[in-house]
Write a protein that holds these residues in place. Structure first.
Motif, mmCIF file in Angstrom:
data_model
loop_
_atom_site.group_PDB
_atom_site.id
_atom_site.type_symbol
_atom_site.label_atom_id
_atom_site.label_comp_id
_atom_site.label_asym_id
_atom_site.label_seq_id
_atom_site.Cartn_x
_atom_site.Cartn_y
_atom_site.Cartn_z
ATOM 1 N N ARG A 5 -0.184 27.974 -12.602
ATOM 2 C CA ARG A 5 -1.124 27.654 -13.300
ATOM 3 C C ARG A 5 -0.119 26.494 -14.655
ATOM 4 O O ARG A 5 -0.854 25.071 -13.944
ATOM 5 N N GLN A 7 -0.533 22.055 -13.356
ATOM 6 C CA GLN A 7 -1.005 21.310 -14.991
ATOM 7 C C GLN A 7 -0.290 20.490 -14.881
ATOM 8 O O GLN A 7 -0.708 20.083 -15.867
ATOM 9 N N ARG A 39 1.289 22.016 -17.405
ATOM 10 C CA ARG A 39 1.727 21.327 -19.177
ATOM 11 C C ARG A 39 3.037 22.012 -19.468
ATOM 12 O O ARG A 39 3.464 22.324 -20.595
ATOM 13 N N ARG A 86 5.012 17.655 -7.781
ATOM 14 C CA ARG A 86 4.383 17.757 -8.624
ATOM 15 C C ARG A 86 4.056 16.299 -9.146
ATOM 16 O O ARG A 86 3.093 15.430 -9.231
#
Length: 471
Positions: free
Chosen positions: A17, A21, A23, A66
């Motif tokens: 995750r 995202q 992060r 991404r």
């Protein structure tokens, strides 16, 4: 992501995750694992071959994808590594042996293909017992794997490197294999969640065989939900493996998250399974049962059928089938086996065709008797092993007369479940004095892995043993 949290200590789903995202980058996540490997590999000898450059290259590709907005797979950028018995085309696969030290596979295992398809990274090949034929983690060709909680102790086997790598947080998960306990037992010794699925639930195509009638492929992780996700990705029919079941794959992650266990019935087979259990382990497991009771699970006693003939039948199958597989090498290259593995394979030569056929023929009757003894319970709660991890020295019995006894002792509580073909899930139960982990196994109805994950998820949410990390 907080700079105080080592990314390598996240859960698998948390890590996936975080990458999705933005992060944390897949490159940074991989570098965190590589730093952990640099620290831990000299201590625990989890890897036979680290493939850092290839993994970093793949991680950078995930980051580029991404940034351009491409859809990422469920495990994109998450570093894994696997027992060195899963073939990858063009890559050396030793199977923990001298015989296959430089052998290169021509095909890639279905299990690896399915993880590749969702973007998981492969950091390399993990240590294992020679040809997966040993329950301790000793390997006389590549060095013994060591337990991250105490490096004088065994990891268990044969998925020794998988257990050490995941427990030390060198990777977020690993494939093991379980023919007589080789996922569940190392998970018990190293404080992990380890799933031996129902026989036929996961394809074994292009994975090294040991015993066709008993072999299973399954995941090892630090957390229940992570394990459930890996099984969802791995399970299902495969035209390359006619034994892989076409039954629908369960919603394993949803089962973990449901938390709905009140009113379920958990059967406890005191006879046989508790007979030789040492006191610290017994106390730990009794505490686990109290947690289930607080969750509203009904704890009932179970009288299992006689387990001795079930274990004996399992031993006949693995001995006969393994010896048949290795017959040519036993004749032509016996000197390349370690003493322990060669002796075990030679034992199979003493079995007759009648012995083997009888062991196969009795199997359905044994399964029916065992399931009947559950008496409507949703799952069984049992120990995985009689005690926490013994030392490497005391289990170093290669070529010694007591080798058979040591092997039988270590697999006494897991091997019968392989013969029965039932799913078994090891769940961490905590730690005994001295900081060694202890686990329990949940045993279920055929293809009811969902129920095991449901129970394990509720238990883990109350205990959170995964928060304790080897120092």
């Amino acid at each position: 992501m907080s700079k105080t949290v080592n990314p390598a200590t996240l859960g698998l789903i948390e890590a996936a995750r975080a990458v999705a995202q933005g992060r944390i980058s897949a490159q940074a996540l991989t570098e965190a694992c590589l730093a952990r490997i640099a620290d831990w590999q000299p201590r625990v000898n989890a890897f036979i071959k680290l493939e850092a450059d290839a993994a970093l290259k793949a991680a950078k590709a995930v980051d580029r994808a991404r940034k351009r907005g491409a859809k990422l797979g469920k495990l994109a950028g998450v570093p894994l590594a696997h027992k060195d018995m899963y073939y990858r085309a063009g890559r050396e696969t030793s199977c923990g042996s001298a015989i296959r030290r430089h052998w290169k596979a021509e095909d890639t295992a279905t299990a690896l293909q399915r993880l590749d398809a969702v973007g998981a990274l492969d950091l390399g090949r993990l240590n294992m017992a020679e040809f997966a034929f040993g329950p301790t983690g000793h390997n006389y060709h590549y060095g013994h794997a060591r337990n991250p909680w105490n490096t004088d102790r065994i990891t268990g086997g044969s998925s020794s490197g998988s257990a050490a790598a995941v427990a030390a947080r060198m990777v977020f998960g690993a494939l093991g294999s379980d023919t007589g306990g080789s996922i569940r037992q190392p998970s018990h010794y190293c404080g992990l969640v380890g799933m031996k699925p129902t026989w036929g639930r996961v394809s074994r195509a292009a994975a090294m065989p040991l015993s066709y009638s008993l072999d299973t492929v399954g995941p090892m992780t630090t957390r229940v939900e992570d394990n459930a996700l890996l099984l969802e990705l791995l399970a299902g029919a495969d035209p390359r493996d006619p034994t892989a079941s076409d039954r629908p794959v369960g919603r394993y992650v949803a089962a973990v998250r449901s938390g709905a266990v009140r009113g379920l019935k958990l059967a406890v087979p005191r006879r046989y399974f508790w007979d030789k259990l040492n006191k610290p382990s017994a106390e730990c497991l009794e505490q686990a049962l109290k947690v289930f009771a607080k969750l509203g699970v009904k704890i009932v006693e179970m009288a299992p059928p006689d387990m001795a003939p079930i274990t004996a039948a399992a031993n006949i199958l693995v001995s006969a089938e393994a010896t048949a597989l290795h017959g040519n090498w036993l004749r032509t290259r016996p000197n390349l086996y370690s003493d322990q593995v060669r002796a075990r394979l030679e034992n199979g030569l003493a079995l007759s065709a009648v012995d083997y056929i009888d062991a196969q023929r009795w199997r359905s009757e044994a399964v029916a008797a065992f399931l009947a003894a559950m008496n409507g319970a949703d799952a069984i709660f049992a120990p995985v092993a009689d005690r926490p991890a013994p030392t490497i020295a005391e289990t170093d019995v290669a070529g010694k007369p007591e080798a058979g006894k040591v092997i039988a002792t270590l697999t006494r509580l897991t091997r019968p479940i392989n013969y029965l073909g039932l799913p078994g899930l090891t769940v961490p139960a905590g730690f005994v004095r001295g900081g060694l982990p202890v686990g329990f196994q949940l045993i279920g109805q055929p293809f009811d892995e969902e129920m095991l994950y449901r129970l394990a998820g509720a238990y883990e949410a109350m205990t959170r043993h995964y928060e304790r990390v080897p120092a």
